[in-house]
Scaffold this motif. Sequence first.
Motif, short mmCIF file in Angstrom:
data_model
loop_
_atom_site.label_atom_id
_atom_site.label_comp_id
_atom_site.label_asym_id
_atom_site.label_seq_id
_atom_site.Cartn_x
_atom_site.Cartn_y
_atom_site.Cartn_z
N TRP A 121 0.82 -1.22 0.00
CA TRP A 121 0.00 0.00 0.00
C TRP A 121 0.85 1.27 0.00
O TRP A 121 0.32 2.37 0.06
CB TRP A 121 -0.95 0.01 1.21
N ASN A 122 2.17 1.12 -0.08
CA ASN A 122 3.09 2.26 -0.09
C ASN A 122 2.77 3.23 1.04
O ASN A 122 2.68 4.45 0.84
CB ASN A 122 3.06 2.98 -1.45
N THR A 154 10.82 4.12 -1.03
CA THR A 154 10.48 4.60 -2.37
C THR A 154 11.71 5.13 -3.11
O THR A 154 12.70 5.51 -2.50
CB THR A 154 9.43 5.73 -2.30
N ALA A 155 11.59 5.13 -4.41
CA ALA A 155 12.59 5.75 -5.29
C ALA A 155 11.80 6.39 -6.43
O ALA A 155 10.94 5.73 -7.03
CB ALA A 155 13.57 4.72 -5.81
N ASP A 156 12.07 7.64 -6.71
CA ASP A 156 11.33 8.37 -7.75
C ASP A 156 9.82 8.29 -7.53
O ASP A 156 9.05 8.03 -8.44
CB ASP A 156 11.69 7.85 -9.15
N ASN A 157 9.42 8.46 -6.28
CA ASN A 157 8.01 8.46 -5.86
C ASN A 157 7.27 7.14 -6.12
O ASN A 157 6.05 7.12 -6.21
CB ASN A 157 7.25 9.61 -6.53
N ALA A 158 7.99 6.05 -6.25
CA ALA A 158 7.37 4.74 -6.44
C ALA A 158 7.92 3.77 -5.39
O ALA A 158 9.11 3.82 -5.06
CB ALA A 158 7.67 4.21 -7.83
N PRO A 159 7.08 2.90 -4.86
CA PRO A 159 7.56 1.94 -3.87
C PRO A 159 8.50 0.92 -4.51
O PRO A 159 8.23 0.40 -5.59
CB PRO A 159 6.28 1.26 -3.37
N ILE A 160 9.63 0.66 -3.84
CA ILE A 160 10.57 -0.34 -4.35
C ILE A 160 10.84 -1.43 -3.32
O ILE A 160 11.41 -2.46 -3.66
CB ILE A 160 11.91 0.29 -4.81
#
Length: 187
Positions: A121-122, A154-160
């Motif tokens: 769910w980030n 996150t990286a670049d506003n995306a969950p990693i």
Amino acid sequence: MKHVKKVSKRTRVLTGSALAAAVALGGVGAYSASAADTAAPAAAKPAAVKAGNTLQTKHLTIDAAQDAAEAVLDAAKKENQKVSVAIVDRNGNTILTLRGDGAGPQSYEAAEKKAFTAVSWNAPTSELTKRLESAPTLKDIPGTLFLAGGAPVTADNAPIAGIGVAGAPSGDLDEKFAQAGVAELAK
């Protein structure tokens, strides 16, 4: 009346063997030919995927995951807490799990589930527990655990990735230690 020439026993055995071998080889050849007809065609070269039909994602390295996990265990040790830490990738697959010295046996699995929940769910799992009030069936999703102690990466506003911690006497402490792992990754 014609006279038939007598053939030696040895000649008859050799001739019979040669005839039997010829028949057998002919049968094998026929079998092989029919088997080749039903075999799958030769594999074709894989087609290249059309440009624009793929997605590239970022992944946490094992070294970075190890550094984050050690930062979690160090933060917990400073407060005399015995915890386990798990780090999962964007897809929820476990990258690594460390059971800290003296951590309870339940903490290992709980840490993995908190990490999975956070990345799914980030959001930190402490925030997600509040969502259960309006959507109580969320807790029924396999592999999740809606208790404080999970933090997304996150990286670049995306969950990693997700970091999950379990074993401290409160979820607030677990989440504080998880955030220490996230902070380590930001360095």
